[in-house]
Enzyme design. Structure first.
Site, mmCIF file in Angstrom:
data_model
loop_
_atom_site.group_PDB
_atom_site.id
_atom_site.type_symbol
_atom_site.label_atom_id
_atom_site.label_comp_id
_atom_site.label_asym_id
_atom_site.label_seq_id
_atom_site.Cartn_x
_atom_site.Cartn_y
_atom_site.Cartn_z
ATOM 1 C CE1 TYR A 1 3.349 1.194 13.898
ATOM 2 C CE2 TYR A 1 3.335 2.352 16.006
ATOM 3 C CZ TYR A 1 3.838 1.357 15.191
ATOM 4 O OH TYR A 1 4.824 0.521 15.650
ATOM 5 C CG HIS B 1 5.204 -5.440 10.255
ATOM 6 N ND1 HIS B 1 4.860 -5.755 11.554
ATOM 7 C CD2 HIS B 1 5.821 -6.517 9.736
ATOM 8 C CE1 HIS B 1 5.279 -6.985 11.794
ATOM 9 N NE2 HIS B 1 5.851 -7.466 10.715
#
Ligand code: DQA
Length: 139
Positions: free
Chosen positions: A22, A98
């Site tokens: 991430y 996402h």
């Protein structure tokens, strides 16, 4: 344009958790980048780790004049029928996003229970996934 960006469970840990997946930028950093990108538009940001709060935020959004909602539900994506029903309860279009390419990850991430009630899905472009999703309302 008026956009609502909703981040679900564990997204408050962005920049501190699984940095290889991430990245190192925090959710506040990412939201600041989004606001800067859409500086002529109104961007509202909301995050919660609580499923029901996300449902309530979606319900409230129905009467707040948003052109679109950009939703990263985190792991709720894969099993929350409550969030799915909340999306179905409102007329405001919702785009599922996402940061990671969920289809290239664990098997359980391949399934989304919310995709079918969303306008579209964007995954795999890091923090740019949010911007690409909002941009789709402008194009
Ligand atoms: C995520 C992907 C989900 O599978 C995961 O549970 C998250 C983040 C993403 O942005 O890539 O928390 O939604």
């Amino acid at each position: 344009m008026k956009f609502l960006f909703i981040n679900g469970v564990n997204l408050n840990m962005t920049g501190r958790r699984e940095k290889g997946v991430y990245g190192t930028r925090t959710l506040d950093d990412i939201n600041a980048d989004i606001a800067a990108h859409f500086k002529g538009d109104e961007c509202v940001f909301y995050q919660s780790n609580i499923e029901g709060e996300i449902c309530s935020r979606l319900h409230a959004a129905a009467d707040e004049g948003f052109d679109g909602i950009i939703l990263n539900a985190g792991a709720f994506t894969h099993y929350s029928y409550a969030i799915r029903d909340a999306i179905s309860s409102i007329d405001t279009p919702v785009i599922e996003v996402h940061m990671s390419n969920v289809h290239a990850r664990d098997e359980f991430r391949h399934k989304s229970v919310i995709s079918a009630v969303c306008k579209g899905v964007i995954a795999g472009f890091g923090a740019n996934s949010y911007i690409l999703a909002a941009q789709s309302f402008i194009l």
